[in-house]
Design a protein around this motif. Structure first.
Motif, PDB file in Angstrom:
ATOM      1  N   LEU A 146       0.810  -1.438  -0.089  1.00 35.90           N
ATOM      2  CA  LEU A 146       0.031  -0.046  -0.044  1.00 35.90           C
ATOM      3  C   LEU A 146       1.044   1.301  -0.184  1.00 35.90           C
ATOM      4  O   LEU A 146       0.627   2.388  -0.629  1.00 35.90           O
ATOM      5  CB  LEU A 146      -1.003  -0.213   1.252  1.00 35.90           C
ATOM      6  N   GLU A 147       1.836   1.049   0.663  1.00 36.90           N
ATOM      7  CA  GLU A 147       2.918   2.458   0.881  1.00 36.90           C
ATOM      8  C   GLU A 147       3.524   2.632  -0.402  1.00 36.90           C
ATOM      9  O   GLU A 147       3.570   3.799  -1.088  1.00 36.90           O
ATOM     10  CB  GLU A 147       3.885   2.001   1.927  1.00 36.90           C
TER      11      GLU A 147
ATOM     12  N   ARG B  93       0.862   4.174  -2.800  1.00 39.89           N
ATOM     13  CA  ARG B  93       0.665   5.283  -2.576  1.00 39.89           C
ATOM     14  C   ARG B  93       1.643   6.114  -2.854  1.00 39.89           C
ATOM     15  O   ARG B  93       1.380   7.326  -3.627  1.00 39.89           O
ATOM     16  CB  ARG B  93       0.602   5.336  -1.027  1.00 39.89           C
ATOM     17  N   THR B  94       2.959   5.799  -3.087  1.00 38.69           N
ATOM     18  CA  THR B  94       4.104   6.571  -3.762  1.00 38.69           C
ATOM     19  C   THR B  94       4.078   6.683  -4.962  1.00 38.69           C
ATOM     20  O   THR B  94       4.231   7.853  -5.589  1.00 38.69           O
ATOM     21  CB  THR B  94       5.239   6.154  -3.165  1.00 38.69           C
TER      22      THR B  94
ATOM     23  N   CYS C  49      -7.339   5.202  -7.437  1.00 38.06           N
ATOM     24  CA  CYS C  49      -7.362   5.539  -6.184  1.00 38.06           C
ATOM     25  C   CYS C  49      -8.397   4.754  -5.109  1.00 38.06           C
ATOM     26  O   CYS C  49      -8.018   4.401  -4.189  1.00 38.06           O
ATOM     27  CB  CYS C  49      -7.591   7.001  -6.010  1.00 38.06           C
TER      28      CYS C  49
ATOM     29  N   ILE D  17      -7.563   1.605  -3.306  1.00 37.30           N
ATOM     30  CA  ILE D  17      -7.018   1.522  -1.841  1.00 37.30           C
ATOM     31  C   ILE D  17      -7.835   2.497  -0.932  1.00 37.30           C
ATOM     32  O   ILE D  17      -7.330   3.000   0.069  1.00 37.30           O
ATOM     33  CB  ILE D  17      -5.491   1.981  -1.720  1.00 37.30           C
TER      34      ILE D  17
ATOM     35  N   VAL E 171      -9.292   5.720  -1.606  1.00 41.22           N
ATOM     36  CA  VAL E 171      -8.763   6.893  -1.636  1.00 41.22           C
ATOM     37  C   VAL E 171      -9.691   7.799  -2.478  1.00 41.22           C
ATOM     38  O   VAL E 171      -9.743   7.655  -3.609  1.00 41.22           O
ATOM     39  CB  VAL E 171      -7.161   7.064  -1.825  1.00 41.22           C
TER      40      VAL E 171
ATOM     41  N   ALA F 168      -6.423   9.506   4.241  1.00 36.99           N
ATOM     42  CA  ALA F 168      -5.074   9.557   4.831  1.00 36.99           C
ATOM     43  C   ALA F 168      -4.573  10.676   4.775  1.00 36.99           C
ATOM     44  O   ALA F 168      -4.747  11.391   4.000  1.00 36.99           O
ATOM     45  CB  ALA F 168      -4.344   8.274   3.611  1.00 36.99           C
TER      46      ALA F 168
ATOM     47  N   TRP G 151      -5.140  13.664   1.076  1.00 38.55           N
ATOM     48  CA  TRP G 151      -4.808  12.914  -0.075  1.00 38.55           C
ATOM     49  C   TRP G 151      -5.239  14.144  -1.202  1.00 38.55           C
ATOM     50  O   TRP G 151      -4.312  14.116  -2.073  1.00 38.55           O
ATOM     51  CB  TRP G 151      -5.882  11.800  -0.107  1.00 38.55           C
TER      52      TRP G 151
END
Length: 257
Positions: free
Chosen positions: A39-40, A43-44, A71, A74, A76, A84, A96
């Motif tokens: 997930l990180e 996200r990046t 998006c 996850i 978002v 987040a 976000w």
């Protein structure tokens, strides 16, 4: 007679159970760690993609839709603040929407939606057909038609909800309308609005009675509510043979050049 398991057998069984539980916890912990890492990484990549293609995302509704789907994978919402959060260079928390560079774009669109709806409320009674709204927004923003989509309008209206001004997308028959007044349509009004959309905005009392099977009292009450209570329609005082009204939100208007 069958012999019992015995103390030593119970001890071995207990030890095995504890080992299985420990192994299960280890696997679960590793899976959670791997998921967080994935997930990180996503996200990046999401932020990097947004920064690299920010202008294209804002201009192209198809690309914007695909970006929103990425998006959503996850959980978002890239256009609305919240969810987040990370830390900016100043140490302040960033939503976000801030990190992906889309918040300002959505807030600007929301303000423009309010501007167009309010400036046309006297004409349409607070019910604006979606395509009409999009057309006016494109002109206001000096952008080619197709730059904005109904989905964009929905997201802009979503951030207006806390204001309690009544902005909402309403589906009537096969048409979408943006309502900018707090009052809600009753069933009869919604039915008449749908009929008006099929008749270029013109509704005749006798025709509606025959079409819908309503009596004269119900039809006149619905007409009066649209005209006097909610301002959704105009009365044609020159009409003959019964009451006749026009519903501006379903009419085609020539734009001044």
């Amino acid at each position: 007679m069958r012999r019992g398991v015995g103390i030593s057998g119970l001890s071995r069984q207990s030890a095995s159970t504890a080992q299985y539980a420990s192994l299960s916890n280890t696997i679960s912990t590793q899976q959670i760690t791997d998921l967080k890492a994935q997930l990180e990484s996503f996200r990046t990549a999401l932020i990097t993609f947004s920064k690299a293609h920010n202008a294209d995302i804002k201009k192209d509704p198809a690309l914007r839709h695909q970006f929103q789907k990425m998006c959503a994978a996850i959980g978002v919402d890239p256009l609305v603040g919240g969810g987040a959060r990370g830390q900016g260079k100043t140490g302040l928390s960033l939503s976000w929407g801030d990190m992906l560079g889309m918040s300002d774009w959505t807030y600007e669109l929301a303000v423009q939606v309010v501007d167009v709806c309010v400036s046309n409320r006297d004409r349409n009674g607070g019910m604006m057909e979606m395509n009409d709204l999009l057309k006016k927004l494109h002109r206001l923003r000096d952008e080619p038609e197709g730059t904005l989509s109904p989905e964009d309008i929905g997201r802009a209206i979503k951030i207006l909800k806390p204001l309690g001004a009544g902005y909402e997308i309403v589906q009537v028959s096969h048409q979408s309308y943006v309502r900018s007044v707090a009052s809600e349509l009753d069933t009869d009004q919604a039915t008449l609005l749908g009929c008006a959309g099929e008749r270029a905005g013109r509704l005749r009392e006798r025709e509606m009675m025959a079409l819908l099977g309503w009596n004269d009292i119900r039809t006149r009450s619905a007409f009066d509510a649209m005209v006097k209570r909610d301002g959704l329609a105009w009365v044609d005082e020159q009409a003959e043979g019964g009451m006749e009204i026009w519903v501006p939100s379903t009419m085609t208007w020539e734009e001044a050049s």
